[in-house]
Motif scaffolding. Structure first.
Motif, PDB file in Angstrom:
ATOM      1  N   GLU A 160       6.546  46.587  34.850  1.00 29.55           N
ATOM      2  CA  GLU A 160       7.115  45.429  34.162  1.00 29.55           C
ATOM      3  C   GLU A 160       8.465  45.782  33.535  1.00 29.55           C
ATOM      4  OE1 GLU A 160       6.292  42.378  34.113  1.00 29.55           O
ATOM      5  OE2 GLU A 160       4.319  42.464  35.050  1.00 29.55           O
ATOM      6  N   GLY A 161       8.577  47.010  33.024  1.00 34.71           N
ATOM      7  CA  GLY A 161       9.849  47.436  32.440  1.00 34.71           C
ATOM      8  C   GLY A 161      10.952  47.495  33.473  1.00 34.71           C
ATOM      9  N   ALA A 162      10.633  48.054  34.656  1.00 34.64           N
ATOM     10  CA  ALA A 162      11.620  48.141  35.727  1.00 34.64           C
ATOM     11  C   ALA A 162      12.014  46.751  36.218  1.00 34.64           C
ATOM     12  CB  ALA A 162      11.066  48.973  36.878  1.00 34.64           C
ATOM     13  N   ALA A 163      11.012  45.871  36.380  1.00 35.80           N
ATOM     14  CA  ALA A 163      11.299  44.496  36.812  1.00 35.80           C
ATOM     15  C   ALA A 163      12.151  43.792  35.768  1.00 35.80           C
ATOM     16  CB  ALA A 163       9.992  43.737  37.048  1.00 35.80           C
ATOM     17  N   GLY A 164      11.868  44.081  34.495  1.00 34.91           N
ATOM     18  CA  GLY A 164      12.631  43.457  33.418  1.00 34.91           C
ATOM     19  C   GLY A 164      14.093  43.855  33.446  1.00 34.91           C
ATOM     20  N   ILE A 165      14.376  45.105  33.774  1.00 37.03           N
ATOM     21  CA  ILE A 165      15.761  45.569  33.843  1.00 37.03           C
ATOM     22  C   ILE A 165      16.530  44.774  34.898  1.00 37.03           C
ATOM     23  CG2 ILE A 165      17.244  47.504  34.527  1.00 37.03           C
ATOM     24  CD1 ILE A 165      15.223  49.372  33.213  1.00 37.03           C
ATOM     25  N   PHE A 166      15.937  44.617  36.081  1.00 39.97           N
ATOM     26  CA  PHE A 166      16.590  43.848  37.140  1.00 39.97           C
ATOM     27  C   PHE A 166      16.702  42.367  36.762  1.00 39.97           C
ATOM     28  CE2 PHE A 166      15.525  47.254  40.382  1.00 39.97           C
ATOM     29  CZ  PHE A 166      16.850  47.528  40.672  1.00 39.97           C
ATOM     30  N   SER A 167      15.666  41.829  36.118  1.00 38.18           N
ATOM     31  CA  SER A 167      15.690  40.414  35.742  1.00 38.18           C
ATOM     32  C   SER A 167      16.812  40.130  34.743  1.00 38.18           C
ATOM     33  CB  SER A 167      14.339  40.000  35.141  1.00 38.18           C
ATOM     34  OG  SER A 167      13.319  40.006  36.114  1.00 38.18           O
ATOM     35  N   VAL A 168      16.949  41.001  33.761  1.00 37.98           N
ATOM     36  CA  VAL A 168      18.024  40.832  32.771  1.00 37.98           C
ATOM     37  C   VAL A 168      19.387  40.913  33.452  1.00 37.98           C
ATOM     38  CG1 VAL A 168      19.155  41.920  30.782  1.00 37.98           C
ATOM     39  CG2 VAL A 168      16.668  41.618  30.795  1.00 37.98           C
ATOM     40  N   LEU A 169      19.522  41.859  34.375  1.00 40.50           N
ATOM     41  CA  LEU A 169      20.793  42.021  35.082  1.00 40.50           C
ATOM     42  C   LEU A 169      21.119  40.776  35.912  1.00 40.50           C
ATOM     43  CD1 LEU A 169      23.161  43.869  35.889  1.00 40.50           C
ATOM     44  CD2 LEU A 169      21.721  44.735  37.751  1.00 40.50           C
ATOM     45  N   ILE A 170      20.135  40.299  36.686  1.00 42.21           N
ATOM     46  CA  ILE A 170      20.374  39.122  37.523  1.00 42.21           C
ATOM     47  C   ILE A 170      20.668  37.893  36.665  1.00 42.21           C
ATOM     48  CG2 ILE A 170      19.293  37.528  39.156  1.00 42.21           C
ATOM     49  CD1 ILE A 170      17.736  39.947  40.267  1.00 42.21           C
ATOM     50  N   GLN A 171      19.911  37.734  35.561  1.00 44.44           N
ATOM     51  CA  GLN A 171      20.136  36.586  34.685  1.00 44.44           C
ATOM     52  C   GLN A 171      21.544  36.617  34.099  1.00 44.44           C
ATOM     53  OE1 GLN A 171      17.921  33.968  34.253  1.00 44.44           O
ATOM     54  NE2 GLN A 171      19.788  33.069  33.352  1.00 44.44           N
ATOM     55  N   ARG A 172      22.029  37.811  33.839  1.00 44.48           N
ATOM     56  CA  ARG A 172      23.409  37.938  33.352  1.00 44.48           C
ATOM     57  C   ARG A 172      24.381  37.381  34.389  1.00 44.48           C
ATOM     58  NH1 ARG A 172      26.047  43.179  30.362  1.00 44.48           N
ATOM     59  NH2 ARG A 172      28.229  42.557  30.489  1.00 44.48           N
ATOM     60  N   GLY A 173      24.101  37.665  35.661  1.00 46.31           N
ATOM     61  CA  GLY A 173      24.941  37.121  36.720  1.00 46.31           C
ATOM     62  C   GLY A 173      24.841  35.610  36.812  1.00 46.31           C
ATOM     63  N   VAL A 174      23.629  35.083  36.598  1.00 44.31           N
ATOM     64  CA  VAL A 174      23.436  33.629  36.605  1.00 44.31           C
ATOM     65  C   VAL A 174      24.238  32.990  35.479  1.00 44.31           C
ATOM     66  CG1 VAL A 174      21.752  31.768  36.294  1.00 44.31           C
ATOM     67  CG2 VAL A 174      21.140  33.776  37.671  1.00 44.31           C
TER      68      VAL A 174
END
Length: 213
Positions: free
Chosen positions: A135-149
């Motif tokens: 979940e931590g690893a997925a969260g890192i990517f999710s935060v990064l992608i959301q930043r792009g959004v």
């Protein structure tokens, strides 16, 4: 009365043990590695190691936690280097996978992580930790992608969390395969090209500025 050891010195010594242990786990695997191997790699006595860690598993799990923090720091540095562009940052990450050597420490340590997960997942406390780490690893990517959004770089065609998990599934699968297969046999470059194209489509990249890649 024993002299007090400065906090900074403790952190430095812990990090030295963790970095040396990473090489030991990479070379020998989780099960075969021993405290004696770590003692030899660090030139620290058994008592010195036990002053910071209770056992081999404690060292291994602490190393995974440290690596997660390092990944966050490295991600922030990549974003700065790429002038805040999330897409360029993702491309840099994918290029690192393309260039990974068959027997480098990172790839071999990935084998130790897989070994630990397979042999210890039945313990409830370990299963909780493994899930938490995922979940931590997925969260890192999710935060990064959301930043792009939020920046208008992406208009994803699927939920951000689902895309982040898709990325982990592919990249972890590639790393696991690289443990026992060569990049030539796996056609890693071709797979990465296809993955990049798929990711670009899923993110619906609006500003694919590749001039600084």
């Amino acid at each position: 009365m024993s002299p007090k050891v400065p906090h900074e010195h403790k952190e430095q010594r812990q990090r030295e043990i963790l970095m040396a242990s990473k090489k030991v786990f990479a070379q020998k695997g989780y099960e075969a590695a021993s405290i004696k191997d770590i003692m030899d790699a660090t030139s620290i006595s058994r008592g010195g190691i036990y002053a910071y860690f209770s056992n081999k598993e404690h060292i291994f799990l602490s190393l995974l936690e440290q690596m997660m923090e390092d990944n966050r720091t490295e991600l922030d540095e990549l974003l700065q280097k790429n002038n805040g562009s999330v897409w360029k940052t993702l491309l840099t990450i994918l290029d690192d996978y393309r260039k990974a050597e068959y027997e480098d420490t990172e790839n071999l340590f990935s084998a130790a992580i897989v070994e630990y997960g397979i042999t210890h997942w039945r313990k409830p406390e370990n299963r909780d930790y493994i899930e938490k780490r995922y979940e931590g690893a997925a969260g890192i990517f999710s935060v990064l992608i959301q930043r792009g959004v939020d920046a208008g770089e992406f208009k994803p065609i699927a939920p951000v969390d689902d895309i982040s998990r898709f990325m982990i599934s592919f990249l972890d699968g590639l790393a696991i395969s690289a443990i026992s297969l060569t990049h030539g046999l796996m056609r890693t470059g071709k797979q990465m090209d296809l993955f990049e194209s798929t990711l670009k489509m899923m993110l619906n990249v609006q500003k694919p500025d590749l001039s600084q890649r």
